[in-house]
Design an enzyme around this catalytic site. Structure first.
Site, PDB file in Angstrom:
ATOM      1  N   TRP A 100       0.830  -1.220   0.000  1.00  0.00           N
ATOM      2  CA  TRP A 100       0.000   0.000   0.000  1.00  0.00           C
ATOM      3  C   TRP A 100       0.852   1.251   0.000  1.00  0.00           C
ATOM      4  O   TRP A 100       0.511   2.227  -0.678  1.00  0.00           O
ATOM      5  CB  TRP A 100      -1.006  -0.026   1.153  1.00  0.00           C
ATOM      6  CG  TRP A 100      -1.932  -1.186   1.016  1.00  0.00           C
ATOM      7  CD1 TRP A 100      -2.025  -2.274   1.818  1.00  0.00           C
ATOM      8  CD2 TRP A 100      -2.875  -1.417  -0.056  1.00  0.00           C
ATOM      9  NE1 TRP A 100      -2.961  -3.158   1.333  1.00  0.00           N
ATOM     10  CE2 TRP A 100      -3.498  -2.656   0.191  1.00  0.00           C
ATOM     11  CE3 TRP A 100      -3.253  -0.692  -1.187  1.00  0.00           C
ATOM     12  CZ2 TRP A 100      -4.475  -3.191  -0.660  1.00  0.00           C
ATOM     13  CZ3 TRP A 100      -4.224  -1.218  -2.034  1.00  0.00           C
ATOM     14  CH2 TRP A 100      -4.818  -2.450  -1.767  1.00  0.00           C
ATOM     15  N   ASP A 167      -1.327   6.724   6.540  1.00  0.00           N
ATOM     16  CA  ASP A 167      -2.373   5.808   6.088  1.00  0.00           C
ATOM     17  C   ASP A 167      -2.618   4.851   7.250  1.00  0.00           C
ATOM     18  O   ASP A 167      -1.794   3.989   7.546  1.00  0.00           O
ATOM     19  CB  ASP A 167      -1.893   5.061   4.839  1.00  0.00           C
ATOM     20  CG  ASP A 167      -2.890   3.993   4.384  1.00  0.00           C
ATOM     21  OD1 ASP A 167      -3.922   3.792   5.063  1.00  0.00           O
ATOM     22  OD2 ASP A 167      -2.631   3.351   3.340  1.00  0.00           O
ATOM     23  N   LYS A 191     -11.957  -1.636   7.198  1.00  0.00           N
ATOM     24  CA  LYS A 191     -11.117  -2.466   8.061  1.00  0.00           C
ATOM     25  C   LYS A 191     -11.627  -2.449   9.498  1.00  0.00           C
ATOM     26  O   LYS A 191     -11.751  -3.464  10.132  1.00  0.00           O
ATOM     27  CB  LYS A 191      -9.673  -1.978   8.067  1.00  0.00           C
ATOM     28  CG  LYS A 191      -9.079  -1.774   6.710  1.00  0.00           C
ATOM     29  CD  LYS A 191      -8.755  -3.066   6.039  1.00  0.00           C
ATOM     30  CE  LYS A 191      -8.205  -2.782   4.659  1.00  0.00           C
ATOM     31  NZ  LYS A 191      -8.229  -3.938   3.827  1.00  0.00           N
TER      32      LYS A 191
HETATM   33  C1  LIG Z   1      -3.094  -0.010   4.611  1.00  0.00           C
HETATM   34  C2  LIG Z   1      -3.992   0.101   3.427  1.00  0.00           C
HETATM   35  N1  LIG Z   1      -3.971   1.220   2.682  1.00  0.00           N
HETATM   36  C3  LIG Z   1      -4.756   1.374   1.613  1.00  0.00           C
HETATM   37  C4  LIG Z   1      -5.612   0.372   1.198  1.00  0.00           C
HETATM   38  C5  LIG Z   1      -6.464   0.574  -0.011  1.00  0.00           C
HETATM   39  O1  LIG Z   1      -7.749   0.809   0.414  1.00  0.00           O
HETATM   40  P1  LIG Z   1      -8.970   0.988  -0.597  1.00  0.00           P
HETATM   41  O2  LIG Z   1      -9.290  -0.351  -1.148  1.00  0.00           O
HETATM   42  O3  LIG Z   1     -10.041   1.559   0.307  1.00  0.00           O
HETATM   43  O4  LIG Z   1      -8.571   1.960  -1.646  1.00  0.00           O
HETATM   44  C6  LIG Z   1      -5.676  -0.811   1.936  1.00  0.00           C
HETATM   45  C7  LIG Z   1      -6.593  -1.896   1.521  1.00  0.00           C
HETATM   46  O5  LIG Z   1      -6.553  -2.998   1.967  1.00  0.00           O
HETATM   47  C8  LIG Z   1      -4.845  -0.944   3.068  1.00  0.00           C
HETATM   48  O6  LIG Z   1      -4.866  -2.078   3.790  1.00  0.00           O
END
Ligand SMILES: Cc1ncc(COP(=O)(O)O)c(C=O)c1O
Length: 354
Positions: A100, A167, A191
């Site tokens: 991510w 994040d 989450k």
């Molecule tokens: C730490 C983290 N950041 C970003 C994301 C991306 O999230 P989204 O699917 O809401 O764009 C995720 C998705 O699992 C994640 O675990």
């Protein structure tokens, strides 16, 4: 039979939250309308989103500290873009701790120079880099507090004198932190908050308005703040369910109470992983996540037996992410200690059988 849901996201939510949310889909608070068929500008829904925004700041102890909370759409991935659009004038720093953060880096590079201050990529992202310098001339530093795929979690955070962007998608509301050390926090709802479809963004207002580029309205945090999260139609059902979940958390006693439970669950599972010779943890011990525990079998030949056993016990969602394989047990706030106990019992039974 209700499953023991270890899914990494969308994930387990408290039963009472699911019940109230489903009632609201039928009839919202006796209004004769479903929550999802009423105007987002109705008094009823405006109250919901205002309450959700206020609860988020209250639970994180960020009230009256210059922060605004927004519920936007496009997922955490949209914030990879919005953050850079709003904050990256020339150069930004990113700590690369997994898929991510890597994706966030990719997007930021469209807007300016990206300095990767450190990375654990060479070691398969099995730990959090500790010693690294952060240049002073960066527009901001971006970190990922919990790496959902690899099961690593930052326990300490860099002290910097530039805006710190985090994040926090997979561990927000799970542990006590001084949240005021961050200038911008974002997290996809799916989450630890609610259904997918919205993300919470918490911004210290004084970091905004410093870039010279023109920003499209929907991507402009200042416009989103001025419009109080209502620049366009918000994701009414995810926002409402998130509000219910935050009310649930507040009712329990807030983050300090849930953190204690989260630590107990993690201790129970990790001690099984460490003591049971059939399993091996993926993440380095000091960086292990309390939310997502990643592990593998020491003998792949046991896979079919183990998979059949946990399915039989009503466990769901422990297959590892396709990029690293193995297993990942996600233990978000709504997961009970008993459910973790069920998985641990299956793991010790596996050892007896092996
Ligand atoms: C730490 C983290 N950041 C970003 C994301 C991306 O999230 P989204 O699917 O809401 O764009 C995720 C998705 O699992 C994640 O675990």
């Amino acid at each position: 039979m209700k499953k023991h849901n270890f899914s990494a996201g969308p994930c387990i939510l408290p039963q009472e939250v699911l019940l109230k949310a489903s009632e609201a889909v039928q009839d919202f608070n006796g209004s004769g309308l479903s929550l999802i068929e009423m105007s987002h500008r109705s008094k009823e829904f405006v109250e919901v989103i205002e309450n959700a925004r206020a609860l988020a700041l209250e639970i994180l102890d960020l009230e009256d500290k210059g922060y605004k909370a927004l519920f936007l759409t496009g997922g955490a991935s949209m914030e990879f873009i919005r953050v850079a659009y709003n904050l990256l004038e020339t150069k930004a720093g990113y700590l690369n701790t997994g898929t991510w953060s890597n994706n966030a880096i990719k997007e930021a590079k469209l807007f300016g120079e990206v300095v990767e201050v450190a990375s654990s990529k060479e070691e398969g992202f099995n730990h959090i880099p500790k010693m690294f310098g952060v240049p002073n001339d960066l527009d901001y530093l971006h970190i990922t507090s919990n790496n959902t795929i690899y099961g690593t979690q930052m326990k300490t955070f860099p002290k910097v004198n530039i805006p710190l962007v985090c994040d926090m998608s997979s561990d927000i509301f799970s542990r006590q932190l001084d949240f005021s050390q961050f200038d911008l926090i974002y997290a996809g709802a799916q989450k630890n908050m609610g259904p997918s479809g919205t993300q919470l963004v918490i911004i210290k207002e004084d970091i905004l308005g410093k870039v010279t580029r023109k920003i499209p309205s929907i991507l402009d945090y200042q416009i989103q703040i001025a419009k109080e999260s209502m620049f366009n139609t918000p994701a009414v059902f995810p926002v409402y369910t998130t509000m219910l979940n935050l009310e649930w958390l507040k009712g329990l006693g807030g983050i300090s109470v849930i953190e204690e439970l989260n630590n107990k669950k993690a201790q129970l599972l990790y001690s099984e992983i460490d003591l049971n010779p059939v399993f091996k943890g993926y993440a380095k011990e000091e960086d292990r996540s309390t939310m997502n525990a990643t592990f593998t079998l020491t003998d792949e030949k046991l896979k079919d037996t183990f998979d059949a056993m946990w399915k039989e016990a009503g466990v769901s969602g422990i297959n590892g992410h396709r990029s690293i394989g193995g297993y990942r047990a996600s233990m978000y706030n709504a997961m009970s200690l008993e459910s973790v106990g069920v998985l641990v019992d299956v793991m010790s039974e596996m050892e007896r059988k092996a």
